[in-house]
Scaffold this active site. Structure first.
Site, short mmCIF file in Angstrom:
data_model
loop_
_atom_site.label_atom_id
_atom_site.label_comp_id
_atom_site.label_asym_id
_atom_site.label_seq_id
_atom_site.Cartn_x
_atom_site.Cartn_y
_atom_site.Cartn_z
N ARG A 169 -67.23 -14.18 -3.30
CA ARG A 169 -67.33 -13.97 -4.75
C ARG A 169 -68.67 -13.35 -5.12
NH1 ARG A 169 -64.30 -16.93 -8.40
NH2 ARG A 169 -66.10 -17.44 -9.68
N ARG A 173 -75.91 -6.43 -2.26
CA ARG A 173 -76.22 -5.04 -2.63
C ARG A 173 -77.57 -4.63 -2.07
NH1 ARG A 173 -75.54 -6.67 -8.27
NH2 ARG A 173 -73.29 -6.65 -8.61
N ARG A 246 -62.55 -30.60 -7.45
CA ARG A 246 -63.94 -30.97 -7.66
C ARG A 246 -64.13 -31.25 -9.15
NH1 ARG A 246 -66.61 -33.34 -4.84
NH2 ARG A 246 -68.62 -32.54 -5.59
N ARG A 277 -76.80 -26.20 -11.27
CA ARG A 277 -77.26 -25.18 -12.21
C ARG A 277 -77.85 -25.82 -13.44
NH1 ARG A 277 -72.03 -21.23 -11.55
NH2 ARG A 277 -70.84 -23.08 -12.02
N GLU A 297 -75.78 -29.09 -14.68
CA GLU A 297 -74.40 -29.18 -14.17
C GLU A 297 -74.43 -29.92 -12.84
OE1 GLU A 297 -72.28 -25.40 -14.40
OE2 GLU A 297 -71.24 -25.88 -12.54
N TYR A 345 -58.40 -20.62 -7.85
CA TYR A 345 -59.77 -20.50 -8.34
C TYR A 345 -59.85 -19.23 -9.21
CZ TYR A 345 -64.91 -20.84 -7.55
OH TYR A 345 -66.26 -20.97 -7.67
N ASP A 347 -60.78 -16.76 -12.27
CA ASP A 347 -61.72 -16.48 -13.36
C ASP A 347 -60.91 -16.19 -14.62
OD1 ASP A 347 -64.15 -16.84 -12.07
OD2 ASP A 347 -64.13 -14.82 -11.22
P1 FAD Z 1 -57.80 -25.00 -18.41
O1 FAD Z 1 -58.96 -24.44 -19.16
O2 FAD Z 1 -58.05 -26.11 -17.47
O3 FAD Z 1 -56.70 -25.41 -19.48
C1 FAD Z 1 -55.64 -26.31 -19.20
C2 FAD Z 1 -55.46 -27.14 -20.45
O4 FAD Z 1 -54.30 -27.96 -20.31
C3 FAD Z 1 -56.63 -28.09 -20.70
O5 FAD Z 1 -57.10 -27.93 -22.02
C4 FAD Z 1 -56.03 -29.46 -20.48
O6 FAD Z 1 -56.62 -30.46 -21.29
C5 FAD Z 1 -54.57 -29.22 -20.86
N1 FAD Z 1 -53.65 -30.19 -20.29
C6 FAD Z 1 -53.53 -30.52 -18.98
N2 FAD Z 1 -52.59 -31.47 -18.82
C7 FAD Z 1 -52.09 -31.73 -20.06
C8 FAD Z 1 -51.11 -32.63 -20.56
N3 FAD Z 1 -50.45 -33.45 -19.75
N4 FAD Z 1 -50.84 -32.63 -21.87
C9 FAD Z 1 -51.51 -31.80 -22.72
N5 FAD Z 1 -52.47 -30.95 -22.31
C10 FAD Z 1 -52.76 -30.91 -20.99
N6 FAD Z 1 -64.44 -17.82 -15.42
C11 FAD Z 1 -64.99 -16.60 -15.69
O7 FAD Z 1 -64.27 -15.60 -15.79
N7 FAD Z 1 -66.35 -16.47 -15.89
C12 FAD Z 1 -67.20 -17.53 -15.82
O8 FAD Z 1 -68.41 -17.36 -15.99
C13 FAD Z 1 -66.64 -18.80 -15.51
N8 FAD Z 1 -67.44 -19.87 -15.41
C14 FAD Z 1 -66.90 -21.09 -15.09
C15 FAD Z 1 -67.76 -22.18 -14.99
C16 FAD Z 1 -67.25 -23.43 -14.68
C17 FAD Z 1 -68.18 -24.59 -14.56
C18 FAD Z 1 -65.84 -23.59 -14.46
C19 FAD Z 1 -65.28 -24.93 -14.10
C20 FAD Z 1 -64.99 -22.51 -14.58
C21 FAD Z 1 -65.50 -21.25 -14.90
N9 FAD Z 1 -64.67 -20.14 -15.06
C22 FAD Z 1 -65.22 -18.91 -15.33
C23 FAD Z 1 -63.18 -20.26 -14.92
C24 FAD Z 1 -62.48 -20.54 -16.26
O9 FAD Z 1 -62.98 -21.75 -16.79
C25 FAD Z 1 -60.97 -20.63 -16.01
O10 FAD Z 1 -60.49 -19.45 -15.43
C26 FAD Z 1 -60.16 -20.90 -17.29
O11 FAD Z 1 -60.76 -21.82 -18.14
C27 FAD Z 1 -58.79 -21.42 -16.88
O12 FAD Z 1 -57.95 -21.55 -18.02
P2 FAD Z 1 -56.61 -22.38 -17.90
O13 FAD Z 1 -55.92 -22.29 -19.21
O14 FAD Z 1 -55.85 -21.94 -16.70
O15 FAD Z 1 -57.06 -23.87 -17.55
N1 UDP Z 2 -73.06 -20.09 -4.03
C1 UDP Z 2 -74.19 -20.40 -3.31
N2 UDP Z 2 -75.40 -20.31 -3.92
C2 UDP Z 2 -75.54 -19.91 -5.20
C3 UDP Z 2 -74.37 -19.59 -5.93
C4 UDP Z 2 -73.15 -19.70 -5.31
O1 UDP Z 2 -74.11 -20.79 -2.14
O2 UDP Z 2 -76.68 -19.84 -5.70
C5 UDP Z 2 -71.75 -20.24 -3.36
C6 UDP Z 2 -71.15 -21.64 -3.56
O3 UDP Z 2 -70.41 -21.98 -2.41
C7 UDP Z 2 -70.24 -21.40 -4.73
C8 UDP Z 2 -69.70 -20.01 -4.43
O4 UDP Z 2 -70.82 -19.31 -3.87
O5 UDP Z 2 -69.21 -22.37 -4.81
C9 UDP Z 2 -69.17 -19.22 -5.62
O6 UDP Z 2 -70.20 -19.12 -6.57
P1 UDP Z 2 -69.88 -18.81 -8.10
O7 UDP Z 2 -71.18 -18.63 -8.80
O8 UDP Z 2 -68.90 -17.71 -8.17
O9 UDP Z 2 -69.20 -20.17 -8.55
P2 UDP Z 2 -68.66 -20.70 -9.97
O10 UDP Z 2 -69.43 -20.00 -11.03
O11 UDP Z 2 -67.21 -20.41 -9.97
O12 UDP Z 2 -68.97 -22.16 -9.90
#
Ligand code: FAD
Ligand code: UDP
Length: 365
Positions: A169, A173, A246, A277, A297, A345, A347
């Site tokens: 991911r 560069r 996780r 983070r 986090e 996983y 985005d």
């Molecule tokens: P979710 O957001 O999990 O939505 C599912 C929903 O269903 C939830 O609101 C939940 O409460 C609801 N639900 C589940 N079961 C039930 C039930 N039984 N009844 C009613 N409701 C229910 N993506 C990026 O592109 N860029 C980023 O920078 C980025 N950063 C991230 C950082 C973190 C820490 C994390 C964890 C993810 C990140 N992502 C990022 C990924 C992004 O969060 C997900 O791709 C996106 O939120 C997924 O949307 P979803 O609707 O599939 O799931």
């Molecule tokens: N990672 C790492 N060091 C960093 C950032 C990321 O080793 O400083 C690794 C780690 O295994 C992480 C993965 O790269 O789970 C993907 O990172 P990303 O930032 O895409 O994770 P997310 O934002 O989805 O948590």
């Protein structure tokens, strides 16, 4: 009677709701949390847009996806340039010429390549796990400082037990370019993601604090079809086994300052630092606020009942997930999607793309 009941108001559910409504269907959304948006939810506090579940930066190269999300919120350009602190020193991410200069004092791509080439693990097969992938990509120095500790605490697993694609991911560069993503478009909705989700759900019946699984028979009786975006193991009461996820825990600190970290995102490479983070929310979206909110986090072990943040895509978990998929496929008029139900996983742009594809597929069924 609704045409579709959508379980979950995260990005996947919200995009499906919008597209189906626009296609003339009557849609109802139920959400178990007290707010819409799932993990992209943002909340304004003291004039600051707070990313409640961690930093979210929208990035994509697909014109259709980008145009679609821009219909519901105006995106402010934002380039994610995180840095990592490890062993008391600061390094540029992703792995780029700034990083190589900080590590080795080199200033040219040829010098950097020569060092990495010397350090790199050479295999006569594809890397079989995250450690092999990282070592063959960037070599031991970068692996030890910036990858091993971070990865171990994030996943609570030895990197040898994790799939290689997780580290792919991150771009590598040989230019002075510290943009974390390679995509054409990158931004954050003006006013936050909740505004985007509100735009997507505009005019649609949405009920928060309603858990589908505890009101299932009553809710599904009032809809012709169900789109379920929650976890599949939970749907079946974990009867074939529990899928591994996780978890995360966030701690938010308030400061009487306009700039605490100096950057939106700082990663912590040392395993001993308990969080992965820290993010300073005001750097994602401009604000006049005199205070700053900084979140830590913490990776957390997930147990049933906690919010599942990341799927753990081991062969065992993938096998179990396939079994649950086979079972739900037998349910008439049930569809699944999103990061949880697909156990992918994803985005955000992938979630939007998957929802668009799914709704299009309904039209041909
Ligand atoms: P979710 O957001 O999990 O939505 C599912 C929903 O269903 C939830 O609101 C939940 O409460 C609801 N639900 C589940 N079961 C039930 C039930 N039984 N009844 C009613 N409701 C229910 N993506 C990026 O592109 N860029 C980023 O920078 C980025 N950063 C991230 C950082 C973190 C820490 C994390 C964890 C993810 C990140 N992502 C990022 C990924 C992004 O969060 C997900 O791709 C996106 O939120 C997924 O949307 P979803 O609707 O599939 O799931
Ligand atoms: N990672 C790492 N060091 C960093 C950032 C990321 O080793 O400083 C690794 C780690 O295994 C992480 C993965 O790269 O789970 C993907 O990172 P990303 O930032 O895409 O994770 P997310 O934002 O989805 O948590």
């Amino acid at each position: 009677m609704h045409d579709y009941l959508i379980v979950g108001s995260g990005l996947y559910g919200a995009v499906c709701a919008r597209l189906l409504t626009d296609a003339g269907h009557l849609v109802r959304v139920v959400e178990r949390r007290s707010h819409i948006g799932g993990n992209v939810y943002t909340e304004e506090q003291e004039g600051i847009v707070v990313h409640s579940y961690g930093a979210h930066i929208f990035h994509c190269s697909n014109q259709e996806i980008w145009d679609f999300v821009n219909r519901f919120a105006s995106f402010r350009p934002f380039v994610n340039r995180p840095v990592s602190i490890s062993g008391g020193k600061l390094y540029s991410l992703p792995f780029n010429m700034f990083t190589f200069n900080q590590l080795w004092g080199v200033t040219s791509p040829d010098e950097a390549r020569a060092i990495i080439e010397k350090e790199r693990l050479v295999l006569d097969r594809e890397p079989g796990n995250l450690e092999e992938q990282a070592l063959s990509m960037v070599g031991k120095t970068i692996y030890d400082l910036l990858i091993r500790g971070y990865t171990k605490k994030q996943w609570q697993k030895d990197p040898k037990e994790l799939p290689p694609w997780i580290i792919r991911r991150l771009p590598l560069r040989f230019t002075y370019d510290n943009n974390y993503f390679n995509d054409t478009y990158q931004g954050i909705p003006d006013g936050g993601y909740t505004k985007l989700i509100r735009g997507l759900l505009d005019g649609i019946q949405v009920e928060t604090s309603v858990d589908f699984l505890t009101n299932r028979s009553e809710l599904q009786a009032k809809a012709r079809r169900v789109i379920y975006t929650g976890a599949l193991d939970e749907f079946f009461g974990y009867d074939l086994g529990v899928l591994e996820y996780r978890g995360l825990r966030f701690e938010h600190d308030w400061f009487q300052s306009e700039n605490v970290l100096g950057n939106a995102v700082i990663n912590y490479g040392d395993e001993e630092v308990p969080y992965t983070r820290r993010i300073e929310h005001r750097h994602f979206s401009p604000t006049q606020s005199p205070v700053s909110i900084v979140s830590r986090e913490y990776p957390a072990n997930w147990r049933p009942g906690d919010i599942p943040f990341y799927p753990v895509n081991s062969p065992e978990n993938e096998g179990l997930h396939r079994k649950y998929c086979e079972r739900i496929a037998e349910y008439e008029n049930y569809y699944i999607g999103g990061r949880l139900a697909d156990y992918r996983y994803y985005d955000m742009h992938q979630v939007v793309g998957a929802a668009m594809k799914f709704v299009r597929s309904l039209a041909v069924r």
